[in-house]
Design a protein around this motif. Structure first.
Motif, mmCIF file in Angstrom:
data_model
loop_
_atom_site.group_PDB
_atom_site.id
_atom_site.type_symbol
_atom_site.label_atom_id
_atom_site.label_comp_id
_atom_site.label_asym_id
_atom_site.label_seq_id
_atom_site.Cartn_x
_atom_site.Cartn_y
_atom_site.Cartn_z
ATOM 1 N N TYR A 50 -10.878 33.175 10.431
ATOM 2 C CA TYR A 50 -9.927 33.580 11.885
ATOM 3 C C TYR A 50 -11.192 33.399 12.614
ATOM 4 C CZ TYR A 50 -5.759 33.612 9.148
ATOM 5 O OH TYR A 50 -5.093 33.583 7.798
ATOM 6 N N GLU A 98 -5.845 32.234 21.360
ATOM 7 C CA GLU A 98 -5.302 31.676 20.418
ATOM 8 C C GLU A 98 -5.859 32.245 18.450
ATOM 9 O OE1 GLU A 98 -3.150 27.983 18.823
ATOM 10 O OE2 GLU A 98 -1.802 28.488 20.451
ATOM 11 N N LYS A 99 -5.806 32.725 17.924
ATOM 12 C CA LYS A 99 -6.522 32.983 16.773
ATOM 13 C C LYS A 99 -6.402 32.335 16.090
ATOM 14 C CE LYS A 99 -6.983 37.214 13.234
ATOM 15 N NZ LYS A 99 -6.403 38.319 13.100
ATOM 16 N N LYS A 100 -7.236 30.859 15.535
ATOM 17 C CA LYS A 100 -7.234 29.850 14.949
ATOM 18 C C LYS A 100 -7.792 30.282 13.681
ATOM 19 C CE LYS A 100 -5.756 26.506 17.707
ATOM 20 N NZ LYS A 100 -5.394 25.055 18.210
ATOM 21 N N HIS A 137 -10.098 28.848 10.226
ATOM 22 C CA HIS A 137 -11.525 27.784 10.772
ATOM 23 C C HIS A 137 -11.224 27.732 8.999
ATOM 24 C CE1 HIS A 137 -12.065 27.104 14.379
ATOM 25 N NE2 HIS A 137 -11.732 28.134 15.154
#
Length: 124
Positions: A101, A70-72, A74
């Motif tokens: 990201y 998953e691309k989160k 930060h």
């Protein structure tokens, strides 16, 4: 010779009324002949089908989600200290907010989701 607006409206209204009356008569004659056909077998069970249905209120349910990438987002906060420049002017310190990201592996987990209220009909 120009016909007055009243006469044109009267003729248009009479024509529309005639078409509606004719269409209604034709439609009723078609349903009368279609309804007169005898049926020998019952196609639907006797009784109301609503006695088999019950209302289920909206509720939270859980769904199992496999592990995935998953691309989160930060966020990083950096404090820049205050300083004097070469002219002797003081510049106050400040926070710098940076967003980037990062791809992160998320373990398998239960995910809650909302189920809307609905009718649940059972076949007996």
């Amino acid at each position: 010779m120009a016909v007055s607006m009243r006469v044109r409206r009267l003729v248009a209204g009479a024509a529309a009324t005639g078409l509606l009356a004719g269409g209604t008569a034709l439609g009723l004659s078609g349903t009368a002949t279609a309804a007169s056909a005898p049926t020998t077998t019952a196609t639907a069970p006797a009784g109301d089908h609503h006695d088999r249905c019950e209302w289920v209120k909206g509720h939270w349910a859980k769904k199992w989600v496999k592990g995935h990438w998953e691309k989160k987002v930060h966020y990083t906060k950096t404090w820049h200290k205050g300083h004097y420049d070469k002219h002797g002017t003081w510049h106050k310190g400040y926070w710098d907010h940076d967003r980037h990201y990062k791809w992160v592996y998320v373990q398998a987990h239960w995910q809650p989701y909302w189920v809307k209220g609905h009718w649940d009909c059972h076949h007996r």
